[in-house]
Design an enzyme around this catalytic site. Structure first.
Site, mmCIF file in Angstrom:
data_model
loop_
_atom_site.group_PDB
_atom_site.id
_atom_site.type_symbol
_atom_site.label_atom_id
_atom_site.label_comp_id
_atom_site.label_asym_id
_atom_site.label_seq_id
_atom_site.Cartn_x
_atom_site.Cartn_y
_atom_site.Cartn_z
ATOM 1 N N CYS A 82 1.094 -0.881 -0.595
ATOM 2 C CA CYS A 82 -0.396 -0.031 -0.138
ATOM 3 C C CYS A 82 0.930 1.227 -0.134
ATOM 4 O O CYS A 82 1.325 1.951 -0.635
ATOM 5 C CB CYS A 82 -1.245 -0.182 0.999
ATOM 6 N N HIS A 188 -3.258 -5.100 -0.302
ATOM 7 C CA HIS A 188 -3.204 -5.270 1.169
ATOM 8 C C HIS A 188 -2.634 -7.184 1.667
ATOM 9 O O HIS A 188 -4.290 -7.823 1.283
ATOM 10 C CB HIS A 188 -4.204 -5.140 3.249
ATOM 11 N N GLU A 190 -1.521 -8.987 3.584
ATOM 12 C CA GLU A 190 -2.182 -9.229 5.156
ATOM 13 C C GLU A 190 -3.775 -9.937 5.179
ATOM 14 O O GLU A 190 -4.376 -9.970 6.328
ATOM 15 C CB GLU A 190 -1.405 -8.820 5.707
#
Lengths: 206, 257
Positions: A82, A188, A190
């Site tokens: 990001c 993202h 994650e």
């Protein structure tokens, strides 16, 4: 083979650490000391927020040169997430021009909607379409897989070859950047569930 | 194409998961952790976790508990309840929240929204607005978990929140909440027209058709829901299949594994 997650004061470090643990990253550590890069086999640059603040924090903590040395001279793979991806650029344009880490030539600019239903920030799950199918980061990432985005600015690389994947929003944005082992995702991983984990595992295998 | 998000809302009170009707008569519906694990495996698009007692009890969020919950959550997590300082937000983000939802504190301290969006980025600040429809057809925003009138009209207040830097609006209809009778479509459409940031519809979802209405008739970017998941057999995965059949873009169903 240790993985260093850079803590420069902004970023969802908890989420990033948990996802890497889930992907069996060994010797994972969150670091506030640029000297730690000397022991890292992989480096993660997370981050949410504004480009100007992010660069200022990286500079203040002395990360800029150690990151450039580790990636450019020592060839340590780096994943920017990001804002962390945007900081790889030459220049950011949020609040006047600000120099970035300049690891991948390009500019970070505000997104401009090209359709009525496109709102800024770009929040939610959107498709990622690999351009460079051979890049190890994108192994087993099928065209059109959805990843989670949340951002208002995007990185425009100077050279098309550094755009490893694109996403259909605001006329098309670069969602994965790659210059050899220096890579970044606008989304993202994650927070992108199993496709995100696949990408993190790919990175760890680089 | 950007997908419409299906977002379960978990309301949390004294470590239990609760759900009420019209912001009242809270029923305990389970514990939070098993719910988060189940939603993860079902691939919901996002989760909203709100500590509904924090503001009323005048206490900070329970960071330790949120850290434990966030560790099991691999989709974006928005945390709300009792957020009235920048430091609270910082602690929540460290604990594993991806976004924070601010409601009551914004009325007394609008600058909190500005400062928070400058410091942490607009994308991480969700402005949560609870609105009640009066008998004369007028909408009014309420603070403190729907208990205190603010005198503000939702569309004007949401515009103010956008100007202050909020990245998303979570709009909840107080009287539809928990009824499962459908979203307040005019309310959502008004907010959608008033702001240019994404709008999350909340309050009243009882079946899959309601979700489609909020998106196709009122223009919501995302649909939040609770009772439909707690008290019926309906699931987020089925909801998305239903939406996809009606031409709404949803995550992941066209991709071959």
């Amino acid at each position: 083979m240790s993985v260093c997650i850079i803590d420069y004061g902004i970023g969802n470090l908890g989420s990033v650490r948990r996802a890497f643990e889930e992907c069996d990253a060994h010797e994972l550590f969150i670091s506030r000391d640029p000297k730690d890069l000397a022991h890292a086999a992989h480096v993660v640059l997370p981050g949410v927020g504004a480009f100007r603040d992010g660069m200022q924090l990286l500079k203040n903590a002395g990360w800029v040169e150690p990151i450039r040395k580790a990636t450019l001279e020592d060839g340590v793979p780096l994943l920017g997430i990001c804002l962390g991806m945007q900081l790889l650029a030459t220049t950011g344009s949020e609040g006047g021009d600000v120099p970035g880490l300049d690891l991948i030539p390009g500019r970070v600019v505000r997104m401009t909607p090209t359709a009525d239903d496109e709102r800024i920030p770009h929040v939610g799950w959107n498709e990622v379409h690999p351009v460079d199918h051979t890049h190890p980061l994108l192994e087993n990432i099928h065209a059109g897989s959805d990843f989670y985005f949340v951002h208002s600015f995007h990185m425009v690389p100077d050279q098309a070859k550094h755009a490893a994947a694109t996403t259909p929003y605001c006329g098309g944005i670069t969602s994965v950047l790659a210059r050899d082992t220096i890579v970044g995702t606008q989304f993202h991983p994650e927070k992108s569930s199993r496709f995100g984990f696949q990408l993190i595992r790919n990175f760890l295998a680089m | 194409m950007l997908k419409v998000r299906v977002i379960p809302t978990l309301l949390w009170k004294n470590l239990g998961l609760v759900k009420g009707v019209g912001f009242d008569s809270w029923r305990r519906v389970g514990t939070v952790m098993p719910a988060i694990k189940v939603y993860n495996t079902r691939d919901v698009d996002e989760l909203i976790l709100v500590d509904i007692a924090a503001t009323v009890d005048q206490r900070e969020p329970d960071y330790q508990a949120i850290e434990e919950l966030a560790a099991e959550c691999f989709v974006p997590l928005t945390v709300g309840g009792g957020i009235d300082h920048l430091e609270t937000i910082r602690q929540l983000l460290l604990a594993g929240a991806d976004k924070v939802a601010i409601n009551t504190a914004a009325y007394a301290h609008p600058e909190l929204i500005r400062q928070a969006s400058e410091r942490f980025g607009s994308q991480c600040i969700v402005a949560s607005v609870d609105a009640r429809l009066h008998e004369d057809g007028r909408y009014e925003c309420f603070s403190h978990c729907g208990s205190q009138p603010t005198g503000k009209s939702p569309d004007a207040w949401c515009q103010e929140l956008e100007a202050l830097g909020a990245g998303e609006i979570l709009i909840t209809s107080i009287e539809r909440d928990g009824t499962m009778e459908g979203y307040d479509l005019p309310l959502i459409a008004n907010i959608r027209a008033a702001v240019s940031i994404p709008v999350i519809a909340s309050g009243g979802a009882g079946n899959y058709a309601h979700l489609c209405q909020a998106i196709q008739e009122s223009g919501a970017s995302a649909v939040a829901m609770a009772s439909i998941l707690h008290f019926t057999q309906q699931t987020p995965a089925e909801a998305k299949a239903f939406m996809a059949e009606r031409g709404i873009p949803v995550r992941n169903i066209h991709v071959q594994y």
